[in-house]
Design a protein around this motif. Sequence first.
Motif, short mmCIF file in Angstrom:
data_model
loop_
_atom_site.label_atom_id
_atom_site.label_comp_id
_atom_site.label_asym_id
_atom_site.label_seq_id
_atom_site.Cartn_x
_atom_site.Cartn_y
_atom_site.Cartn_z
N LEU A 22 29.11 95.96 63.85
CA LEU A 22 29.50 94.56 63.96
C LEU A 22 29.73 93.93 62.59
O LEU A 22 29.09 94.32 61.61
N PRO A 23 30.62 92.94 62.52
CA PRO A 23 30.87 92.25 61.25
C PRO A 23 29.63 91.49 60.77
O PRO A 23 28.84 90.99 61.57
N LEU A 24 29.48 91.41 59.45
CA LEU A 24 28.37 90.70 58.84
C LEU A 24 28.86 89.67 57.84
O LEU A 24 29.87 89.89 57.18
N LYS A 25 28.12 88.57 57.74
CA LYS A 25 28.37 87.60 56.66
C LYS A 25 27.61 88.12 55.45
O LYS A 25 26.50 87.71 55.19
N SER A 26 28.20 89.06 54.76
CA SER A 26 27.46 89.76 53.73
C SER A 26 28.26 89.91 52.45
O SER A 26 29.47 90.06 52.48
N HIS A 27 27.56 89.87 51.35
CA HIS A 27 28.16 90.18 50.06
C HIS A 27 27.72 91.57 49.61
O HIS A 27 28.14 92.06 48.57
N ILE A 28 26.89 92.23 50.42
CA ILE A 28 26.38 93.56 50.11
C ILE A 28 27.43 94.59 50.50
O ILE A 28 27.99 94.55 51.59
N LYS A 29 27.67 95.50 49.60
CA LYS A 29 28.69 96.52 49.82
C LYS A 29 28.23 97.50 50.90
O LYS A 29 27.09 97.94 50.91
N GLY A 30 29.14 97.81 51.83
CA GLY A 30 28.82 98.76 52.89
C GLY A 30 29.95 98.85 53.89
O GLY A 30 31.01 98.23 53.72
N PRO A 31 29.76 99.63 54.96
CA PRO A 31 30.82 99.86 55.93
C PRO A 31 31.07 98.73 56.93
O PRO A 31 32.04 98.79 57.67
N ALA A 32 30.22 97.72 56.96
CA ALA A 32 30.38 96.64 57.93
C ALA A 32 31.58 95.78 57.59
O ALA A 32 31.79 95.42 56.42
N PRO A 33 32.38 95.41 58.60
CA PRO A 33 33.47 94.46 58.35
C PRO A 33 32.89 93.10 57.94
O PRO A 33 31.77 92.76 58.32
N VAL A 34 33.64 92.35 57.18
CA VAL A 34 33.18 91.04 56.70
C VAL A 34 33.51 89.98 57.76
O VAL A 34 34.62 89.94 58.28
N SER A 35 32.53 89.13 58.03
CA SER A 35 32.68 88.05 59.00
C SER A 35 32.85 86.72 58.27
O SER A 35 32.50 86.60 57.10
N ASP A 36 33.37 85.73 58.98
CA ASP A 36 33.47 84.39 58.41
C ASP A 36 32.08 83.83 58.15
O ASP A 36 31.14 84.08 58.92
N GLN A 37 31.94 83.07 57.07
CA GLN A 37 30.64 82.52 56.70
C GLN A 37 30.13 81.47 57.68
O GLN A 37 28.93 81.23 57.76
N ASP A 38 31.02 80.85 58.43
CA ASP A 38 30.60 79.78 59.34
C ASP A 38 30.36 80.27 60.77
O ASP A 38 30.08 79.47 61.66
#
Length: 174
Positions: A22-38
């Motif tokens: 699942l997407p994450l609100k993350s700045h950590i590098k990894g395989p997760a897709p990036v999600s919107d911050q809100d």
Amino acid sequence: MVYHSSFVNEDGVSRACGCPLLPLKSHIKGPAPVSDQDTTDIVDEAITFFRANVFFRNFDIKSPADKLLIYLTFYINIALKRLEGCRTLAEGTKAIINLGLEKVPVPGESGFPFPGLFPLPQSHDEAELLKNYLKQIREETSGRLLSVAYRPNGTPNKWWLAFAKRKFMNIIIP
């Protein structure tokens, strides 16, 4: 009643060992897709539902995202156990960093807390993908947990750390 994940519709979400990435609100590098911050992600749900879900011994799984929610609830329980003796935010941060440096087991390896929750990896690449995703999601959860487990002045929040004494699904934390 157990709180379930709202990520039921998983169109376009890839998986590793049956675990949705699942997407994450993350700045950590990894395989997760990036999600919107809100938007709310699975880590927000796990932290929000933790204090209610930790009381249950059984968890009815309604979607694959619930499996990830179970895993994160158990990880939050472990993290709170490590934070239990830390009296300042600096001590808590050090304890959480040390927890993050520990080896992340995947299904089929010794130390994985829920054998049977996720199917065994079909290949080494799938195992590595899941390991990297779980490492990323654990690091993200740890960072957000510190902001609720400690007050802005750096003192422990007793309303959160009291839950370190609870056993999730009757699993004894090492």
